[in-house]
Design a protein around this motif. Sequence first.
Motif, PDB file in Angstrom:
ATOM      1  N   HIS A 307     -31.272  51.890  62.196  1.00 32.25           N
ATOM      2  CA  HIS A 307     -30.944  52.277  60.823  1.00 32.25           C
ATOM      3  C   HIS A 307     -30.556  53.744  60.708  1.00 32.25           C
ATOM      4  O   HIS A 307     -29.762  54.105  59.837  1.00 32.25           O
ATOM      5  N   ILE A 308     -31.122  54.589  61.563  1.00 26.25           N
ATOM      6  CA  ILE A 308     -30.811  56.017  61.466  1.00 26.25           C
ATOM      7  C   ILE A 308     -29.337  56.288  61.748  1.00 26.25           C
ATOM      8  O   ILE A 308     -28.768  57.275  61.292  1.00 26.25           O
ATOM      9  N   TYR A 309     -28.672  55.371  62.474  1.00 24.88           N
ATOM     10  CA  TYR A 309     -27.272  55.560  62.836  1.00 24.88           C
ATOM     11  C   TYR A 309     -26.333  55.317  61.652  1.00 24.88           C
ATOM     12  O   TYR A 309     -25.306  55.982  61.540  1.00 24.88           O
ATOM     13  N   TYR A 310     -26.637  54.346  60.788  1.00 26.25           N
ATOM     14  CA  TYR A 310     -25.675  53.980  59.752  1.00 26.25           C
ATOM     15  C   TYR A 310     -26.261  53.954  58.336  1.00 26.25           C
ATOM     16  O   TYR A 310     -25.593  53.529  57.400  1.00 26.25           O
ATOM     17  N   ARG A 311     -27.496  54.437  58.194  1.00 25.18           N
ATOM     18  CA  ARG A 311     -28.059  54.552  56.853  1.00 25.18           C
ATOM     19  C   ARG A 311     -28.455  55.981  56.525  1.00 25.18           C
ATOM     20  O   ARG A 311     -29.126  56.236  55.535  1.00 25.18           O
ATOM     21  N   THR A 312     -28.079  56.897  57.388  1.00 29.04           N
ATOM     22  CA  THR A 312     -28.353  58.314  57.149  1.00 29.04           C
ATOM     23  C   THR A 312     -27.155  59.130  57.617  1.00 29.04           C
ATOM     24  O   THR A 312     -26.230  58.612  58.254  1.00 29.04           O
ATOM     25  N   LEU A 313     -27.196  60.418  57.308  1.00 31.20           N
ATOM     26  CA  LEU A 313     -26.178  61.350  57.802  1.00 31.20           C
ATOM     27  C   LEU A 313     -26.703  62.134  59.000  1.00 31.20           C
ATOM     28  O   LEU A 313     -26.258  63.233  59.281  1.00 31.20           O
ATOM     29  N   ALA A 314     -27.655  61.536  59.718  1.00 30.43           N
ATOM     30  CA  ALA A 314     -28.250  62.212  60.867  1.00 30.43           C
ATOM     31  C   ALA A 314     -27.192  62.498  61.928  1.00 30.43           C
ATOM     32  O   ALA A 314     -26.280  61.699  62.151  1.00 30.43           O
ATOM     33  N   SER A 315     -27.354  63.650  62.595  1.00 23.79           N
ATOM     34  CA  SER A 315     -26.433  64.004  63.675  1.00 23.79           C
ATOM     35  C   SER A 315     -26.691  63.119  64.886  1.00 23.79           C
ATOM     36  O   SER A 315     -27.719  62.440  64.974  1.00 23.79           O
ATOM     37  N   ARG A 316     -25.773  63.146  65.804  1.00 28.26           N
ATOM     38  CA  ARG A 316     -25.949  62.353  67.028  1.00 28.26           C
ATOM     39  C   ARG A 316     -27.190  62.808  67.792  1.00 28.26           C
ATOM     40  O   ARG A 316     -27.883  61.989  68.395  1.00 28.26           O
ATOM     41  N   ARG A 317     -27.428  64.105  67.757  1.00 27.94           N
ATOM     42  CA  ARG A 317     -28.605  64.638  68.460  1.00 27.94           C
ATOM     43  C   ARG A 317     -29.887  64.074  67.854  1.00 27.94           C
ATOM     44  O   ARG A 317     -30.805  63.673  68.579  1.00 27.94           O
ATOM     45  N   GLU A 318     -29.942  64.042  66.524  1.00 34.20           N
ATOM     46  CA  GLU A 318     -31.125  63.510  65.854  1.00 34.20           C
ATOM     47  C   GLU A 318     -31.302  62.025  66.152  1.00 34.20           C
ATOM     48  O   GLU A 318     -32.429  61.545  66.334  1.00 34.20           O
ATOM     49  N   CYS A 319     -30.187  61.308  66.207  1.00 34.15           N
ATOM     50  CA  CYS A 319     -30.252  59.878  66.546  1.00 34.15           C
ATOM     51  C   CYS A 319     -30.788  59.691  67.967  1.00 34.15           C
ATOM     52  O   CYS A 319     -31.642  58.825  68.217  1.00 34.15           O
ATOM     53  N   TYR A 320     -30.293  60.507  68.886  1.00 31.96           N
ATOM     54  CA  TYR A 320     -30.746  60.412  70.277  1.00 31.96           C
ATOM     55  C   TYR A 320     -32.241  60.717  70.387  1.00 31.96           C
ATOM     56  O   TYR A 320     -32.979  60.034  71.106  1.00 31.96           O
ATOM     57  N   GLU A 321     -32.688  61.737  69.663  1.00 31.02           N
ATOM     58  CA  GLU A 321     -34.106  62.097  69.709  1.00 31.02           C
ATOM     59  C   GLU A 321     -34.983  60.971  69.177  1.00 31.02           C
ATOM     60  O   GLU A 321     -36.091  60.737  69.678  1.00 31.02           O
ATOM     61  N   SER A 322     -34.500  60.261  68.162  1.00 27.80           N
ATOM     62  CA  SER A 322     -35.282  59.137  67.624  1.00 27.80           C
ATOM     63  C   SER A 322     -35.404  58.021  68.656  1.00 27.80           C
ATOM     64  O   SER A 322     -36.437  57.354  68.742  1.00 27.80           O
ATOM     65  N   ILE A 323     -34.358  57.812  69.459  1.00 29.22           N
ATOM     66  CA  ILE A 323     -34.413  56.790  70.512  1.00 29.22           C
ATOM     67  C   ILE A 323     -35.382  57.210  71.613  1.00 29.22           C
ATOM     68  O   ILE A 323     -36.155  56.393  72.126  1.00 29.22           O
ATOM     69  N   CYS A 324     -35.368  58.490  71.970  1.00 31.34           N
ATOM     70  CA  CYS A 324     -36.314  58.991  72.976  1.00 31.34           C
ATOM     71  C   CYS A 324     -37.756  58.809  72.498  1.00 31.34           C
ATOM     72  O   CYS A 324     -38.635  58.413  73.278  1.00 31.34           O
ATOM     73  N   GLU A 325     -37.986  59.093  71.239  1.00 34.60           N
ATOM     74  CA  GLU A 325     -39.331  58.926  70.681  1.00 34.60           C
ATOM     75  C   GLU A 325     -39.752  57.464  70.725  1.00 34.60           C
ATOM     76  O   GLU A 325     -40.906  57.148  71.034  1.00 34.60           O
ATOM     77  N   LEU A 326     -38.791  56.571  70.420  1.00 32.30           N
ATOM     78  CA  LEU A 326     -39.089  55.132  70.474  1.00 32.30           C
ATOM     79  C   LEU A 326     -39.448  54.709  71.893  1.00 32.30           C
ATOM     80  O   LEU A 326     -40.425  53.987  72.119  1.00 32.30           O
ATOM     81  N   ALA A 327     -38.657  55.145  72.878  1.00 34.47           N
ATOM     82  CA  ALA A 327     -38.889  54.739  74.268  1.00 34.47           C
ATOM     83  C   ALA A 327     -40.219  55.256  74.801  1.00 34.47           C
ATOM     84  O   ALA A 327     -40.783  54.674  75.737  1.00 34.47           O
ATOM     85  N   ASP A 328     -40.740  56.334  74.214  1.00 36.77           N
ATOM     86  CA  ASP A 328     -42.000  56.931  74.680  1.00 36.77           C
ATOM     87  C   ASP A 328     -43.235  56.277  74.072  1.00 36.77           C
ATOM     88  O   ASP A 328     -44.352  56.564  74.506  1.00 36.77           O
ATOM     89  N   ARG A 329     -43.053  55.436  73.092  1.00 39.61           N
ATOM     90  CA  ARG A 329     -44.211  54.852  72.403  1.00 39.61           C
ATOM     91  C   ARG A 329     -44.958  53.898  73.327  1.00 39.61           C
ATOM     92  O   ARG A 329     -44.371  53.033  73.973  1.00 39.61           O
ATOM     93  N   LYS A 330     -46.283  54.066  73.381  1.00 40.58           N
ATOM     94  CA  LYS A 330     -47.111  53.224  74.234  1.00 40.58           C
ATOM     95  C   LYS A 330     -47.020  51.759  73.827  1.00 40.58           C
ATOM     96  O   LYS A 330     -47.000  50.865  74.675  1.00 40.58           O
ATOM     97  N   GLU A 331     -46.967  51.506  72.503  1.00 41.94           N
ATOM     98  CA  GLU A 331     -46.932  50.122  72.031  1.00 41.94           C
ATOM     99  C   GLU A 331     -45.681  49.410  72.535  1.00 41.94           C
ATOM    100  O   GLU A 331     -45.731  48.233  72.903  1.00 41.94           O
ATOM    101  N   LEU A 332     -44.535  50.128  72.535  1.00 45.92           N
ATOM    102  CA  LEU A 332     -43.305  49.512  73.007  1.00 45.92           C
ATOM    103  C   LEU A 332     -43.372  49.259  74.503  1.00 45.92           C
ATOM    104  O   LEU A 332     -42.958  48.188  74.981  1.00 45.92           O
ATOM    105  N   ARG A 333     -43.881  50.240  75.256  1.00 45.43           N
ATOM    106  CA  ARG A 333     -43.965  50.049  76.705  1.00 45.43           C
ATOM    107  C   ARG A 333     -44.853  48.855  77.045  1.00 45.43           C
ATOM    108  O   ARG A 333     -44.561  48.088  77.960  1.00 45.43           O
ATOM    109  N   TYR A 334     -45.952  48.704  76.310  1.00 48.25           N
ATOM    110  CA  TYR A 334     -46.857  47.583  76.554  1.00 48.25           C
ATOM    111  C   TYR A 334     -46.179  46.269  76.199  1.00 48.25           C
ATOM    112  O   TYR A 334     -46.306  45.281  76.928  1.00 48.25           O
ATOM    113  N   LEU A 335     -45.441  46.249  75.087  1.00 44.58           N
ATOM    114  CA  LEU A 335     -44.721  45.037  74.686  1.00 44.58           C
ATOM    115  C   LEU A 335     -43.690  44.647  75.735  1.00 44.58           C
ATOM    116  O   LEU A 335     -43.599  43.476  76.123  1.00 44.58           O
TER     117      LEU A 335
END
Length: 764
Positions: A307-335
Amino acid sequence: MAERDLVSIVIPVYNLQDYLERCIRSIQGQSYENLEIILVDDGSTDGSLALCRREAEADARIRVIHKENGGVASARNAGMAVMTGQWLLLIDGDDYIHPHMVQDLLTAVQEEKAQAAVCGFQRVFADGAPPEVHSLERQSEKGARSDLLVVDGEKRELLTGSWWKVSDSGAVSWSGTLHEFSEAMLLPLYRNLMLRTQSNKLYSVPLIRQHHLAYPEGYSINEDIWFCVRYLTFCRRIACIPGSYLYYWQNDAGGSQISRYHPEGVKSCFLLLSAVKRFLKAAGSSKPVCREMDNEMLFHICGFAGHIYYRTLASRRECYESICELADRKELRYLLMKMKPKGMKNRVAAFLLGNHMCSLYHGMCLALYGKQRRLYRKACKKRQPGRWSAVAKIWNQNARKPGENENRDEKKGIAELIKKEAKKKRTAWGNASERKAEHRSDEILVSVSCITFNHEAYIARALDSFLMQKTNFKYEILVYDDASTDRTQEIIREYEQKYPDIIKPYYQTENQYSQGKYNVEGFFNYPRAKGKYIAMCDGDDYWTDEKKLQLQVDYMEKHPECAMCLHAARIETQERAIQSLEIRPYKKNRLISAEEVIDKPSNYPTASLLFRTEYTKDLQDYYYISPVGDIPIQIHMAAKGTVYYMDRKMSVYQQGVSVSWSALMKQGNYKQNLIDHHNAMKVMYRGFSKETHGKYDKAIQRACRRMDFLTLINVKEYKEALAPGYRSFYRELDLRTRFFIRFELMAPGLYRALRKLVFGKDRC
């Protein structure tokens, strides 16, 4: 039906004066009349509160609660706190319901002795488009049973092996235990959205009270699904009825709740994931059902991340940082570790996020949502024309000259606009950063952690190197002395008197290292650090560059995804030595992957490390049992975020100090000491593997293999070290080291003679 069953209906209200009356009329017109209608005004700024009060004066069943604005979750909780009925309906103020909704749902729970009843709903569109139906229907009559059909918009699917039951009163329903609901109804209801709506269910108030159920406040999305799943987890029996009774009002897409961007969207997905896991466990769900729900959850999480890609005016850098944060989440890694991805989207997402290929996933999102991203930005321009007036002015000033190629000039003009707007943004960001730096000028930004023991000859130089730092921020120096027996503590006290606001010592009265507390930083320095960052330097090492801290902090401040920063160092030795006198892991500035940090050909200088203090709050057992402190903190930080290397020598590693770790290793049986040390390190790596759910096992196995190789090299068992299994490690050694290994292997007598002649001792 017993009239004693009072049904409470809670309606959150916020600026709904155009729709609220329709909702109230649909409830007042119910065939079942023993109702308690609770209108919760959540700080409306239009005429909604006045409307609520007028309705309450006209109907004694209506109660009005007025509160400050706190969001729909807090409004529902406020209504649920005062309800007095035996059953509960949760209806939004812009929706309306079928005249028999309450009666039919109540009949189902009473006849089936259930704690919840579920019905279908219709999406009703403001533009007059045909309603979108989400319900369970009867396909055909077959005596006392009929086939159960799932209706999801225009899709109709027969639910094999499930039937409607017709009671003596003529009521039609499906009912089953929690396990039966999980096996037969969970996936169909989740997929056709009936499970994801709180307003199409009748809830037992005693059950809510018993388990203290309430909406999670602070969330504006997924909070309704979370509540539904948590509630159903405690039900013994659940009933479903055919037909759609709820009319779910859909305003224009741009203003609807589901189409907005919710900053907490991804976080709410993980909240929902935890509720789903609890439900599946309580229901004793089969493995196929669990696997399907895992895939639904992954799809849900990735959808909100996008959603951050097409529902906000976030820069590409901000979008990339949100993906990095997602990939680092323990819950996602466990899933990802537990699930078996199905479908192309889930497989690609699981592979890229599971392997932390954030750049590739980011690129895929840019391509996937590119058109939507452009349309959103275009819509924002139309909605906020004033914001783009400067751009229009520039465009007019750079109007095309007659006769020039229009397409070429148009592209050039757009490029110029983009550049100028980007420059403005960078300037604004820089000014904001300066203001932020000014705001925190009185705050400590860095805590320098210095561990010392019998460093009488070195500690003053180390402290001087800390104090010489030129920074635009404050820092503190946390000196921990592990009960030195020489003049080290005396020297520290002298510096403490000179710099009481900067130097903050901890004088240990009993040596902790000898008692097995090897990583005293984690016990005594990290917990008292006030800075946002921690910089490390042992008492016998020192810094050589007055800009060291400023350079590292500047990078970390600009890259919030970065967990640790390090740099190159020089080596000073007490004796003449063969090896290179520098520690330079890489030949240029670069990012380092977690796998490289775990399995690295060259050690990182401890005095070069600077990392985020917040990540020291959850150090695990593997850190505290490790025989050294720098390696576990490095891999811990690598698992938290990116790691950046500066190819600049800004510190000195002091080699050959009598109380250093390397000197202690050479006391007694050197080979056995190395083996014991490496075995302890392998235990540490196994603990790290467990903590990261096996994500880095390949790198860990290679790091353990590398330790075996280094043991052979250090004890000069070169023939075994040069065996085929260690060839890749040998090739990673620098040319000088390989030359002397070959020299000693081919002519050991000559090598020893020359070494004794040059260095005057047996081991150099």
